[in-house]
Design a protein around this motif. Structure first.
Motif, mmCIF file in Angstrom:
data_model
loop_
_atom_site.group_PDB
_atom_site.id
_atom_site.type_symbol
_atom_site.label_atom_id
_atom_site.label_comp_id
_atom_site.label_asym_id
_atom_site.label_seq_id
_atom_site.Cartn_x
_atom_site.Cartn_y
_atom_site.Cartn_z
ATOM 1 N N PHE A 160 35.790 35.875 -10.201
ATOM 2 C CA PHE A 160 35.117 36.174 -11.407
ATOM 3 C C PHE A 160 36.612 35.829 -12.524
ATOM 4 C CE2 PHE A 160 35.399 39.689 -14.576
ATOM 5 C CZ PHE A 160 34.136 39.458 -15.391
ATOM 6 N N ALA A 161 37.590 36.348 -12.134
ATOM 7 C CA ALA A 161 38.884 36.191 -12.903
ATOM 8 C C ALA A 161 38.995 34.561 -13.312
ATOM 9 C CB ALA A 161 40.103 36.608 -12.161
ATOM 10 N N LEU A 162 38.691 33.724 -12.462
ATOM 11 C CA LEU A 162 38.726 32.282 -12.650
ATOM 12 C C LEU A 162 37.576 31.833 -13.800
ATOM 13 C CD1 LEU A 162 38.990 30.263 -9.362
ATOM 14 C CD2 LEU A 162 40.533 30.218 -11.213
ATOM 15 N N ALA A 163 36.457 32.450 -13.517
ATOM 16 C CA ALA A 163 35.438 32.172 -14.761
ATOM 17 C C ALA A 163 35.894 32.711 -16.005
ATOM 18 C CB ALA A 163 34.184 32.766 -14.299
ATOM 19 N N MET A 221 30.691 25.578 -21.243
ATOM 20 C CA MET A 221 31.425 26.237 -20.354
ATOM 21 C C MET A 221 31.037 27.821 -19.858
ATOM 22 S SD MET A 221 34.013 25.160 -19.026
ATOM 23 C CE MET A 221 35.672 25.364 -18.127
ATOM 24 N N GLY A 222 30.463 28.342 -21.010
ATOM 25 C CA GLY A 222 29.826 29.939 -20.794
ATOM 26 C C GLY A 222 28.518 29.725 -19.816
ATOM 27 N N LEU A 223 27.825 28.744 -20.016
ATOM 28 C CA LEU A 223 26.455 28.478 -19.211
ATOM 29 C C LEU A 223 26.819 27.869 -17.983
ATOM 30 C CD1 LEU A 223 23.318 28.426 -19.692
ATOM 31 C CD2 LEU A 223 23.516 26.248 -20.310
ATOM 32 N N VAL A 224 27.987 26.975 -17.690
ATOM 33 C CA VAL A 224 28.013 26.575 -16.380
ATOM 34 C C VAL A 224 28.651 27.673 -15.660
ATOM 35 C CG1 VAL A 224 29.612 25.016 -15.074
ATOM 36 C CG2 VAL A 224 28.438 24.256 -16.996
ATOM 37 N N LEU A 225 29.782 28.405 -16.180
ATOM 38 C CA LEU A 225 30.332 29.328 -15.340
ATOM 39 C C LEU A 225 29.660 30.748 -15.246
ATOM 40 C CD1 LEU A 225 33.982 29.044 -16.863
ATOM 41 C CD2 LEU A 225 33.123 28.129 -14.495
ATOM 42 N N GLY A 226 28.410 30.996 -15.977
ATOM 43 C CA GLY A 226 27.992 32.215 -16.289
ATOM 44 C C GLY A 226 27.254 32.828 -14.841
ATOM 45 N N SER A 231 44.063 38.089 -8.478
ATOM 46 C CA SER A 231 43.156 38.287 -9.374
ATOM 47 C C SER A 231 44.004 38.885 -10.556
ATOM 48 C CB SER A 231 42.035 39.121 -9.031
ATOM 49 O OG SER A 231 41.554 39.864 -9.858
ATOM 50 N N ALA A 232 44.848 39.504 -10.462
ATOM 51 C CA ALA A 232 45.443 40.308 -11.764
ATOM 52 C C ALA A 232 46.312 39.190 -12.366
ATOM 53 C CB ALA A 232 46.463 41.325 -11.092
ATOM 54 N N SER A 233 46.760 38.280 -11.708
ATOM 55 C CA SER A 233 47.772 37.137 -12.214
ATOM 56 C C SER A 233 46.857 36.282 -13.078
ATOM 57 C CB SER A 233 48.270 36.318 -11.168
ATOM 58 O OG SER A 233 48.895 37.265 -9.933
ATOM 59 N N ALA A 276 29.768 37.117 -9.027
ATOM 60 C CA ALA A 276 31.236 37.568 -8.334
ATOM 61 C C ALA A 276 31.682 38.975 -8.939
ATOM 62 C CB ALA A 276 32.315 36.772 -8.818
ATOM 63 N N PHE A 277 31.025 39.101 -10.128
ATOM 64 C CA PHE A 277 31.263 40.549 -11.050
ATOM 65 C C PHE A 277 30.559 41.545 -10.329
ATOM 66 C CE2 PHE A 277 29.991 43.785 -14.130
ATOM 67 C CZ PHE A 277 31.196 43.953 -14.639
ATOM 68 N N HIS A 278 29.361 41.365 -9.868
ATOM 69 C CA HIS A 278 28.570 42.162 -9.056
ATOM 70 C C HIS A 278 29.130 42.298 -7.689
ATOM 71 C CE1 HIS A 278 25.532 43.734 -11.763
ATOM 72 N NE2 HIS A 278 25.469 42.476 -12.153
ATOM 73 N N GLN A 279 29.529 41.168 -7.063
ATOM 74 C CA GLN A 279 30.210 41.363 -5.491
ATOM 75 C C GLN A 279 31.386 42.188 -5.342
ATOM 76 O OE1 GLN A 279 30.299 37.082 -4.670
ATOM 77 N NE2 GLN A 279 28.318 37.332 -3.700
ATOM 78 N N ALA A 280 32.407 41.935 -6.531
ATOM 79 C CA ALA A 280 33.558 42.522 -6.560
ATOM 80 C C ALA A 280 33.224 44.105 -7.028
ATOM 81 C CB ALA A 280 34.394 42.164 -7.651
ATOM 82 N N LEU A 281 32.288 44.311 -7.642
ATOM 83 C CA LEU A 281 32.127 46.041 -7.972
ATOM 84 C C LEU A 281 31.503 46.583 -6.684
ATOM 85 C CD1 LEU A 281 30.763 46.205 -11.572
ATOM 86 C CD2 LEU A 281 33.016 46.677 -10.820
ATOM 87 N N GLU A 282 30.698 45.853 -5.828
ATOM 88 C CA GLU A 282 29.849 46.331 -4.729
ATOM 89 C C GLU A 282 31.066 46.680 -3.797
ATOM 90 O OE1 GLU A 282 26.429 47.417 -2.905
ATOM 91 O OE2 GLU A 282 26.642 46.244 -4.814
ATOM 92 N N ILE A 283 32.305 45.656 -3.682
ATOM 93 C CA ILE A 283 33.185 45.906 -2.395
ATOM 94 C C ILE A 283 34.021 46.987 -2.917
ATOM 95 C CG2 ILE A 283 35.299 44.894 -1.848
ATOM 96 C CD1 ILE A 283 34.171 41.910 -2.382
ATOM 97 N N SER A 284 34.246 47.408 -4.300
ATOM 98 C CA SER A 284 35.196 48.498 -4.784
ATOM 99 C C SER A 284 34.520 49.614 -5.019
ATOM 100 C CB SER A 284 35.877 48.006 -5.952
ATOM 101 O OG SER A 284 34.923 47.838 -7.085
ATOM 102 N N ASP A 285 33.150 49.684 -4.616
ATOM 103 C CA ASP A 285 32.441 51.050 -4.929
ATOM 104 C C ASP A 285 32.413 51.177 -6.479
ATOM 105 O OD1 ASP A 285 31.389 51.568 -2.655
ATOM 106 O OD2 ASP A 285 33.274 52.721 -1.853
ATOM 107 N N GLY A 286 32.181 50.243 -7.082
ATOM 108 C CA GLY A 286 31.983 50.540 -8.581
ATOM 109 C C GLY A 286 33.245 50.554 -9.425
#
Lengths: 153, 507
Positions: B146-149, B436-441, B468-470, B447-457
């Protein structure tokens, strides 16, 4: 500031405003979806809306945006440029590839002011034949059109 | 490894393998030039043939078409501003600008040489570093993806001429357009108004043909004359080839971006091409040259997309993770022949794997040779009167769009995006942000949803993981850094000098 520059900046604001409306509509529609599918669209459309509004209000336009990048075209040329793609798209849907192509190329070339009939005929037939023969050769179907259906080919 | 490689070369140079590479390269070159058709369609058309072939020639056929088609997409991108393949979208910016200056043959020379070097470098990365590089790719989880996108969008915004806000807004517009259709994560239809045809996502091909081809031919109708403003051609293919070697760092950056995008599933050659262009513009001493025919604007994107195609085979063969439709077809061909992708493939089927690698290198040399022999004749298109060329391009563009998915809806999309692109060009809004927005969307939202799933929201996951922070810190630096730098530098300079403000800017 030259007249073209005023048009360029004003047109840019109008363009940003239209995009802002798109974001606004998307935000409102997204509110009606379940929580997971709406989350990302809500975030993006909210950010997009505020960016579009900022541009509409005149923020974010650099000095160079006011400069005319191109000559102002004539009204007839502009109308032709804007109308030709949708008209040919409609022709493809209605008449199919062959007829739409055989009509569109000479008509647009003529309207643009090109008068060499031999070249117009050669290019029209050349483009129609090269696409009409090559695409089916690699099993890519061409648009048949609403009127003529499959029987035309 | 060296003895495997030598043995692989001997296998690939056998007459039957060599003839498959030559024919597939020629077919890939031809089909890649035509907008709407493209290497993936060509691979799909010939895919059933691989079932009847031996594994090595079958794989070489698919890979050669993919590689040659990716290169030849740049030919139409340069000559008529229509990327033959989406992976050449960024090549239009400076390639077409050179064509307008009558230097189309120089641009084609730059493209063929940087594509060759990118392909060879990507192949070498595949051969030498496949297994270690897979380790790096595995460190990228959903938060990093997600950070890469987001980094991709921020780079676009930061590189946008004149206004970061415009770049960001166009990026958001690309993301927002990508929402139309069925949600990739949960399968929920969004913004479709109950119309079944809208449930399929808007494809990248009609968008690119609209933004680049239709918008440009509208401009041609207004401008008149010929594509080459001077009405004649100057420079030669060999000038372009020589010029490529004057920009070694552009090549290196393009190759690194391409290899990196090849390793990250979901990124792909389109992202690589666009990102390499943006990076090149960002690091340039004089970014105003970009879009006006800067050689680096062709070298980096072309080296990048070709390196990406080859590097994309690393996760495909080593992990069984295809990064694009093309590599997915290669993966299926591998499994159809009873082979299992993974580390064991490199040791258990070394003759096949290293024969394949050697075949990729030979294929790269072959597409360059064909390119040099054939493309010089295409250059004449740029001196045809636009009053005759524009209607012919309109037909090729819209029929090509229809051919892509046999859908009139795609023709409508191409026309709509043509009008959007036309307006964006006239009012100086960067269409590259939208692409770029369309390609990376898709990648970003998944990735956004998967990350939130992993972190319990918890949104902190994006900032707690160091990688990711970097990347997010880099995003912030991209957006705010230049402004702060200008502010600090500007204040200091203002105190030292009194420069009149009406000095015209050099474009």
């Amino acid at each position: 500031m030259p007249e073209n520059a005023t048009h360029s900046a004003g047109g840019g604001r109008l363009f940003a405003a239209l995009i802002g409306i798109f974001f606004g509509v998307q935000f409102v529609l997204a509110l009606g979806y379940p929580s997971d599918p709406r989350l990302f669209p809500l975030i993006v459309s909210a950010i997009g809306f505020f960016l579009a509004m900022a541009l509409t209000l005149g923020f974010g336009f650099g000095e160079q945006d006011g400069e005319p990048t191109q000559q102002r075209p004539g009204r007839r040329q502009l109308e032709l440029a804007i109308l030709a793609p949708p008209a040919f798209g409609f022709g493809l849907w209605l008449l199919g590839f062959w007829l739409a192509t055989l009509v569109a190329i000479p008509a647009i070339a003529y309207l643009l002011g090109y008068r060499n009939r031999a070249v117009i005929a050669a290019v029209t037939v050349g483009v129609a034949l090269s696409i009409g023969v090559l695409f089916p050769l690699v099993h890519v179907p061409l648009p048949h059109g609403l009127i003529f259906g499959r029987s035309f080919l | 490894m060296l003895q495997y490689f030598v043995h692989g070369f001997a296998t690939a140079l056998q007459w039957d393998n060599l003839s498959v590479i030559a024919l597939s390269t020629f077919f890939g070159l031809w089909i890649g030039v035509i907008p709407g058709l493209g290497p993936i369609m060509a691979m799909a058309l010939l895919f059933p043939l691989t079932f009847t072939m031996e594994p090595l020639p079958g794989l070489l056929m698919l890979a050669s078409i993919h590689v040659a088609g990716t290169y030849s997409g740049s030919i139409s991108a340069i000559m008529i501003n229509v990327p033959g393949d989406p992976a050449s979208a960024a090549t239009t910016f400076d390639g077409y600008a050179m064509a307008r200056q009558g230097k189309v043959r120089v641009a084609l020379g730059l493209s063929v040489m940087s594509s060759l070097i990118g392909a060879l470098a990507g192949s070498m990365a595949l051969i030498v570093a496949a297994q270690p590089l897979v380790g790096i790719a595995l460190k990228f989880g959903p938060a990093e993806n997600f950070a890469l996108a987001m980094l991709g969008l921020c780079v676009v915004a930061a590189a946008s001429r004149g206004s970061t806000i415009k770049g960001l807004m166009m990026g958001c517009l690309g993301l927002a357009i990508g929402f139309i259709g069925t949600d990739e994560v949960l399968g929920y239809p969004r913004f479709t108004f109950g119309i079944v045809d809208l449930e399929a996502k808007i494809g990248i091909v009609p968008v690119l043909i609209g933004l680049f081809a239709i918008a440009e031919l509208m401009q041609l109708m207004l401008r008149g004359g010929t594509i080459a403003d001077a009405g004649g051609l100057s420079g030669s293919l060999s000038d372009g080839i020589r010029e490529t070697f004057r920009h070694p760092m552009s090549l290196v950056r393009g190759i690194l971006v391409g290899t990196f995008c090849g390793l990250v599933p979901g990124a792909g050659a389109v992202t690589a091409n666009l990102l390499a262009y943006i990076v090149e513009k960002r690091v340039a001493r004089d970014p105003s040259r970009f879009g006006q025919g800067a050689p680096e604007g062709i070298i980096a994107p072309e080296a990048s997309n070709n390196a990406c195609i080859h590097a994309g085979l690393i996760p495909t063969l080593a992990l069984g993770l295809p990064h694009s439709a093309g590599t997915a077809l290669v993966l299926v061909a591998v499994t159809v022949h009873g082979l299992r992708p993974g580390p064991m493939l490199f040791t258990g089927s070394s003759e096949l794997v290293y024969g394949f690698f050697a075949g990729l290198l030979i294929g790269a040399v072959m597409f360059a040779a064909f390119g040099i022999l054939l493309t010089r004749w295409f250059a004449v298109i740029t001196i045809v009167p636009t009053k005759m060329l524009a209607p012919a391009l309109l037909v090729v563009g819209l029929v090509g769009t229809y051919a892509f998915s046999h859908s009139y809806l795609d023709v409508i999309y191409a026309v709509i995006f043509g009008l959007i692109g036309f307006a964006a060009q006239r009012f100086s809004f960067p269409v590259i942000g939208l692409v770029m927005g369309l390609v990376l969307g898709g990648m970003a939202e998944t990735a956004f949803h998967q990350a939130l799933e992993i972190s319990d929201g918890s949104y902190l996951i994006f900032f707690e993981r160091p990688l990711s922070a970097s990347i997010f810190a880099l995003c912030a630096l991209m957006l705010v850094g230049p402004r702060l730098w200008t502010l600090v530098g500007g204040n200091r300079r203002a105190r030292q000098l009194s420069v009149p403000r009406d000095i015209p800017e050099v474009r």
